[in-house]
Design a protein around this motif. Structure first.
Motif, short mmCIF file in Angstrom:
data_model
loop_
_atom_site.label_atom_id
_atom_site.label_comp_id
_atom_site.label_asym_id
_atom_site.label_seq_id
_atom_site.Cartn_x
_atom_site.Cartn_y
_atom_site.Cartn_z
N THR B 236 16.28 2.11 -2.55
CA THR B 236 17.05 1.10 -1.84
C THR B 236 17.03 1.36 -0.34
OG1 THR B 236 18.46 1.08 -3.78
CG2 THR B 236 19.24 -0.12 -1.85
N ILE B 237 17.27 2.65 0.04
CA ILE B 237 17.25 2.97 1.47
C ILE B 237 15.86 2.71 2.05
CG2 ILE B 237 17.68 4.76 3.20
CD1 ILE B 237 19.30 6.25 1.13
N MET B 238 14.85 3.08 1.28
CA MET B 238 13.47 3.04 1.79
C MET B 238 13.03 1.61 2.08
SD MET B 238 10.43 5.18 0.17
CE MET B 238 9.29 4.23 -0.74
N ILE B 239 13.34 0.69 1.17
CA ILE B 239 12.85 -0.68 1.38
C ILE B 239 13.98 -1.63 1.67
CG2 ILE B 239 10.84 -0.32 -0.08
CD1 ILE B 239 12.30 -2.12 -2.13
N GLY B 240 15.21 -1.16 1.57
CA GLY B 240 16.34 -2.05 1.84
C GLY B 240 16.50 -3.10 0.76
N GLY B 241 16.25 -2.76 -0.48
CA GLY B 241 16.42 -3.70 -1.59
C GLY B 241 16.30 -2.96 -2.89
N HIS B 242 16.46 -3.64 -4.00
CA HIS B 242 16.41 -2.96 -5.29
C HIS B 242 15.03 -3.12 -5.91
CE1 HIS B 242 17.86 -1.25 -9.00
NE2 HIS B 242 17.37 -2.30 -9.66
N VAL B 243 14.49 -2.06 -6.47
CA VAL B 243 13.18 -2.13 -7.10
C VAL B 243 13.31 -1.84 -8.59
CG1 VAL B 243 10.88 -1.16 -7.15
CG2 VAL B 243 12.09 -1.36 -5.00
N ASP B 244 12.80 -2.73 -9.39
CA ASP B 244 12.88 -2.56 -10.83
C ASP B 244 11.71 -1.71 -11.32
OD1 ASP B 244 12.98 -4.80 -13.69
OD2 ASP B 244 13.70 -2.77 -13.39
N THR B 433 -2.41 0.17 -7.03
CA THR B 433 -1.37 0.31 -6.00
C THR B 433 -1.54 1.57 -5.17
OG1 THR B 433 0.05 1.33 -7.65
CG2 THR B 433 0.32 -1.02 -7.29
N GLN B 434 -2.76 2.14 -5.15
CA GLN B 434 -2.89 3.38 -4.41
C GLN B 434 -2.66 3.14 -2.92
OE1 GLN B 434 -6.87 5.12 -4.09
NE2 GLN B 434 -7.63 3.32 -5.16
N ILE B 438 6.21 0.87 -1.78
CA ILE B 438 6.87 0.55 -3.05
C ILE B 438 7.21 -0.94 -3.17
CG2 ILE B 438 9.26 1.00 -2.42
CD1 ILE B 438 9.29 2.74 -5.04
N GLY B 439 7.52 -1.57 -2.05
CA GLY B 439 7.82 -2.99 -2.10
C GLY B 439 6.59 -3.78 -2.52
N ALA B 440 5.42 -3.40 -1.97
CA ALA B 440 4.18 -4.08 -2.29
C ALA B 440 3.74 -3.77 -3.71
CB ALA B 440 3.10 -3.70 -1.29
N VAL B 441 4.06 -2.56 -4.19
CA VAL B 441 3.70 -2.21 -5.56
C VAL B 441 4.27 -3.24 -6.52
CG1 VAL B 441 4.15 -0.57 -7.42
CG2 VAL B 441 3.44 0.27 -5.18
N ALA B 442 5.56 -3.57 -6.34
CA ALA B 442 6.20 -4.53 -7.22
C ALA B 442 5.48 -5.88 -7.17
CB ALA B 442 7.67 -4.68 -6.83
N ALA B 443 5.11 -6.31 -5.96
CA ALA B 443 4.45 -7.60 -5.83
C ALA B 443 3.09 -7.60 -6.53
CB ALA B 443 4.27 -7.94 -4.35
N ILE B 444 2.36 -6.49 -6.40
CA ILE B 444 1.03 -6.42 -7.01
C ILE B 444 1.15 -6.40 -8.52
CG2 ILE B 444 -0.97 -4.92 -7.31
CD1 ILE B 444 -0.43 -4.05 -4.32
N ARG B 447 1.80 -9.75 -9.83
CA ARG B 447 0.59 -10.60 -9.85
C ARG B 447 -0.26 -10.32 -11.08
NH1 ARG B 447 -0.73 -13.27 -4.99
NH2 ARG B 447 0.62 -12.59 -3.27
N LEU B 448 -0.35 -9.03 -11.45
CA LEU B 448 -1.13 -8.69 -12.64
C LEU B 448 -0.47 -9.30 -13.88
CD1 LEU B 448 -2.08 -4.97 -11.86
CD2 LEU B 448 -3.55 -6.98 -11.77
N ALA B 449 0.87 -9.21 -13.95
CA ALA B 449 1.59 -9.80 -15.08
C ALA B 449 1.38 -11.31 -15.10
CB ALA B 449 3.07 -9.45 -14.99
N ASP B 450 1.33 -11.90 -13.91
CA ASP B 450 1.13 -13.34 -13.81
C ASP B 450 -0.25 -13.75 -14.33
OD1 ASP B 450 1.73 -16.03 -12.83
OD2 ASP B 450 0.14 -15.59 -11.37
N MET B 451 -1.26 -12.91 -14.03
CA MET B 451 -2.60 -13.22 -14.55
C MET B 451 -2.57 -13.25 -16.08
SD MET B 451 -5.44 -11.26 -12.22
CE MET B 451 -6.76 -11.93 -13.22
N ARG B 452 -1.86 -12.28 -16.67
CA ARG B 452 -1.76 -12.24 -18.13
C ARG B 452 -1.07 -13.51 -18.63
NH1 ARG B 452 1.50 -7.35 -20.09
NH2 ARG B 452 3.05 -8.27 -18.69
N ALA B 453 0.01 -13.91 -17.96
CA ALA B 453 0.76 -15.09 -18.40
C ALA B 453 -0.10 -16.34 -18.33
CB ALA B 453 2.01 -15.25 -17.54
N ARG B 454 -1.07 -16.36 -17.38
CA ARG B 454 -1.91 -17.55 -17.26
C ARG B 454 -3.16 -17.45 -18.10
NH1 ARG B 454 -4.08 -18.17 -12.60
NH2 ARG B 454 -3.53 -16.13 -11.77
N GLY B 455 -3.20 -16.46 -19.02
CA GLY B 455 -4.30 -16.39 -19.96
C GLY B 455 -5.57 -15.79 -19.39
N LYS B 456 -5.43 -14.94 -18.37
CA LYS B 456 -6.59 -14.22 -17.85
C LYS B 456 -6.61 -12.82 -18.45
CE LYS B 456 -7.07 -17.61 -14.89
NZ LYS B 456 -8.18 -18.57 -14.99
#
Lengths: 363, 514
Positions: B236-244, B433-434, B438-444, B447-456
């Motif tokens: 939270t301190i590092m990115i100023g938000g919550h990361v799941d 995510t190398q 950490i904020g960008a890790v969540a976004a990436i 996106r991978l989960a989204d590809m799965r949801a769209r049948g890729k």
């Protein structure tokens, strides 16, 4: 955002332009110190050098004639460098290009220039490219060292030409190892003759239409490398061969393509010499231009247009040194070679190493 | 009054042009403790550490060692003052021995004999003192990655370092090597050394350090004893938000078979067989992960499937259609809709000398929008790069910046943008995510989960087991060039995965117990 990027882009441009000038000046200053040590006034020497290169119309013509050959040779080295290849074979490729042009001129002797000149240029391109193809093929398919093969091909070219000119193509009934003079219709028109056809009188010099060809070739080379897919392939292979494999670019074919292109450019330098100046095939007409081309190509860096000022610089040194030697009996051809060497050293080997803090910040 | 800190930084400021990398950072590092330094990419960690090690000079601010103000114009000065640094990319000479690497720069004599004898004696002493035993006469190229890192640590100790900086030291290590490194660092702490551990992996910071400092956008935004915080609070301190950090995205809906490999064999460029008789099926709507100890053949598998390494035996098919192995090359695969994010992005994915815009078309440079009729279209390339940079938050947003001048995390984002924005049918992705924060890790990952949801289809090759558990629908475990087992994410406990990655399969265990 733009406000952020503009100054640094300006700096980068300033660096690209100022750095080579700075390097060349460093070479000239060190040369001046050495001249001072042997008792020649460096200021007077540089004055006669500049006067000899640009001081009167004839001198300018000669400087431009040298610059034409150096542009072709420099472009040849520059193109190969873009693909990460070091073409040391310019000297041999110029020789063979001249042979191609000369063969056409001999075979089509007497036919109109409008036919002979273009065919001869194509022959020069083909011969130069073919001479580069063999080392390129050996590199792509067998991994042979390009430096070694292209140097050997310089020797081969010299040997082949000596044999041809002493035993095969020599003008019957003469001792000098050269062909008969081509008829005037197959000469590359000189600026002097073109101007007089228009009723203008300019000083007599060997500069000819090949200069226009050279400028077009530089523009074409720069366009090819920067703006075409083929040029992109060249730069990927030169920049990162693993990335080329990743992107499905065949590095072997790119090497062959780049070197054939380089050979073709060098071959055109033969046109300037054989059809523009000597009007016959003679021994040793490349006269080290292939090696000057290495310096020109290295100095140009990433930008192909850099070949033009580089070629002009070495042309000015070559032509201006004639007056320099006449004005200063202490200066001999070896000293002129030393000045050239120092310029190459600072502008080529030490390129960008000596720098002003302001230039460095723009890096 | 307590004794002065081993190392104290006071009001460090550093700017590079318009980038303000360090803004008035003050921090104390006590002797005999392990300090964590965390922050996102570009938070200023590396700049701060390069100032401490004398590679950069601060614009403003002072460095004190044991209370004395010092000045480090060069790394040599820092080394003399007792600072040692273990760089993320090792600074070792592969073809020299461990002993020769240790001596480098400390020889002092024309003849090496004396220095070698002394070095051997010191190595034995250091091995006794810190439990860091390494074979002195083995060449570095024959050592494992973990051992090479130990050589780097030994190098610092050999130069009497009292303050040891480690920059992202675990990024190249597997779980077991990581534990060994931690043990070494704890020994060093107990011997009174100061250890500064730079990382963005929260779990490591919690597991290892005594104190932790957090940087964000060049500022110190938090400093605490590690015992008084936890991963979520630090994140939270590092990115100023919550990361799941839980499971990401919905369930898999496996569809059409995209890629099928049967009994394939692959050699590396040196001609060593790295993969033999491997079977693999990738479907639409699922994320398949490959797990394995480093060097088990995952990299080679990724490169072979992406058409970089030739497949020399076996059968490949794409969407039910058998393919000629000779045509399974990088050039033709992109046209099929197979995209590839390599696990070594700087080696394969980018050209350091190119502008970001030119790197952002690599592999897609001969088709629209980048090119038409063999001519590049600079305007379209720039527009494409601008869009990609906005889409994937690549910083700085400058298509003309030299690719090599971008930070590792931003290079990775540019690469991901290039491969993912073209909406491929199948994405082959290594270490997605190398280097990214950490904020960008969540976004990436989203996106991978989204590809799965769209049948890729997605094939994920990574050493990050948490990521595998968060994303994968099937986990294939590789060992010495073969797939030795398959797990579902809920079966994939550390113990189970660890055993399989070490080559202990369910079958062989059954045989032992039965």
């Amino acid at each position: 955002m733009t406000a952020d990027t503009e100054p640094s882009r300006g700096k980068a441009v300033a660096r690209a332009v100022l750095q080579p000038i700075f390097d060349v000046l460093a070479g000239l200053i060190v040369s001046g110190l050495i001249l001072a040590v042997i008792g020649v006034d460096p200021l007077a020497a540089s004055k006669s050098l500049v006067h000899g290169a640009f001081g009167y119309p004839e001198a300018i013509g000669y400087t431009l004639y040298y610059a034409t050959t150096y542009m072709f040779a420099g472009l040849s080295v520059w193109l190969a460098l873009r693909a990460g290849l070091f073409n040391i074979g310019g000297e041999g490729q110029i020789y063979l290009g001249g042979l191609g042009a000369g063969l056409v001129c001999v075979a089509l002797d007497g036919m109109p220039g409008i036919v002979v000149v273009p065919v001869a240029c194509l022959a020069a391109i083909t011969f130069g490219a073919a001479w580069a193809f063999i080392p390129a093929f050996l590199l792509a398919k067998r991994g042979s060292s390009l430096v070694v093969t292209t140097i050997m091909f310089n020797f081969l070219a010299a040997a082949v030409m000596t044999w041809l000119l002493t035993a095969v193509m020599i003008k019957p009934g003469q001792a000098a190892p050269e062909t008969a003079e081509f008829s005037a219709s197959s000469w590359m028109p000189s600026f002097t003759s073109l101007a007089s056809a228009l009723g203008i009188s300019i000083a007599n010099s060997p500069v000819n239409l090949s200069l226009i060809l050279a400028l077009l070739a530089v523009a074409g080379g720069q366009f090819l490398v920067g703006r075409t897919v083929a040029g992109y392939h060249l730069r990927v292979v030169g920049g990162n061969p693993d990335a080329a494999a990743y992107a499905g670019i065949d590095a072997g074919w790119v090497a062959i393509f780049a070197l054939c292109l380089a050979g073709a450019c060098a071959g055109l330098a033969g046109v300037n010499e054989v059809m523009g100046v000597h009007h016959r095939l003679i021994l040793d007409f490349p006269n080290g231009a292939g090696f000057v081309g290495i310096a020109v190509g290295l100095m140009a860096g990433r930008n192909g247009w850099g070949v033009i000022p580089g070629a002009l610089l070495f042309a000015a040194l070559a032509q201006g040194s004639v007056d320099l030697m006449i004005d200063n009996p202490r200066i001999n051809p070896e000293l002129v070679v030393m000045v050239q060497g120092l310029v190459i050293f600072f502008a080529g080997a030490l390129r960008g190493q000596l720098t002003l803090p302001k230039l460095r910040a723009a890096r | 009054m307590s004794s002065p800190a081993a190392l104290e930084l006071i009001g460090i400021e550093k700017s590079f042009g318009s980038i303000h990398a360090n803004r008035g950072i003050s921090i104390k590092f006590a002797a005999g403790s392990i300090h964590g330094l965390i922050g996102e990419n570009g938070a200023g960690k590396s700049t701060l550490m390069s100032i401490v090690f004398g590679m950069q000079q601060p614009d403003v601010g002072a460095i004190r060692i044991d209370g004395r103000t010092v000045d480090f114009p060069t790394p040599k000065a820092a080394i003399t003052a007792g600072i040692g640094m273990v760089h993320q990319h090792f600074m070792l000479i592969d073809r020299c021995t461990v002993l020769e690497n240790l001596l480098l720069g400390t020889e002092n004599n024309f003849a090496l004999g004396k220095a070698l004898a002394y070095g051997r004696k010191r190595m034995a002493e250091l091995a006794r003192e810190y439990g860091l035993a390494l074979p002195p006469d083995t060449r570095v190229r024959d050592l494992s990655i973990g051992e090479r890192q130990s050589v780097e640590i030994l190098k610092a100790l050999y130069r009497d370092a009292r303050i040891l900086i480690l920059d992202e030291p675990t990024s190249v290590l597997n779980a077991e090597q990581k534990e060994r490194l931690f043990a070494i660092l704890r020994t060093l702490r107990d011997a009174g050394k100061t250890v500064i551990f730079v990382s963005h992996k929260l779990s490591e910071i919690i597991a290892l350090t005594d104190h932790v400092a957090v940087l964000r956008q060049g500022r110190m935004v938090g400093e605490t004893a590690t015992a008084e915080t936890d991963e979520a609070a630090l994140a939270t301190i590092m990115i100023g938000g919550h990361v799941d950090l839980g499971r990401i995205g919905g369930a898999a809906e496996p569809g059409e078979i995209l890629l099928e490999a049967n009994g394939i064999a692959v050699c590396n460029p040196q001609g060593e067989r790295k993969i033999d008789n491997l079977d693999l099926t990738l479907r639409r709507g699922e994320i398949v992960a490959i797990a394995g100890l480093a060097g088990s053949g995952q990299s080679e598998l990724l490169q072979a499937l992406a058409g970089i390494l030739p497949i020399d035996r076996g059968r490949m098919s794409w969407r039910g259609q058998a393919m000629d192995l000779r045509n399974w090359r990088a050039k033709s695969l992109r046209a099929l809709g197979i995209a590839h994010v390599p696990d070594e992005p700087r080696r394969f994915g980018l050209v350091a000398d190119f502008s970001a815009a030119e790197s952002a078309i690599l592999g897609y440079h001969d088709c629209k929008p980048a090119a038409r009729h063999g001519l590049l279209n600079p305007r379209a390339i720039l527009a494409d790069c601008n869009a990609a940079m906005n889409d994937f938050d690549v910083r700085p947003r400058r298509p003309d910046i030299r690719t090599g001048a971008m930070s590792g995390g931003n290079q990775q984002k540019l690469l991901l943008a290039r491969e993912m924005r073209r909406d491929p049918e199948l994405l082959l992705i290594g270490e997605p995510t190398q280097g990214v924060d950490i904020g960008a890790v969540a976004a990436i990952q989203a996106r991978l989960a989204d590809m799965r949801a769209r049948g890729k289809g997605v094939l994920l090759v990574t050493s990050d087991l948490d990521q595998i558990r968060a994303l994968a629908d099937r986990i294939l475990v590789m060992n010495s060039g073969a797939i030795v087992g398959e797990l579902s994410p809920d079966q994939a406990t550390d113990r189970e995965l660890g055993l399989m990655m070490g080559g202990v399969t369910t079958k062989s265990r059954a045989q032992i117990s039965g």
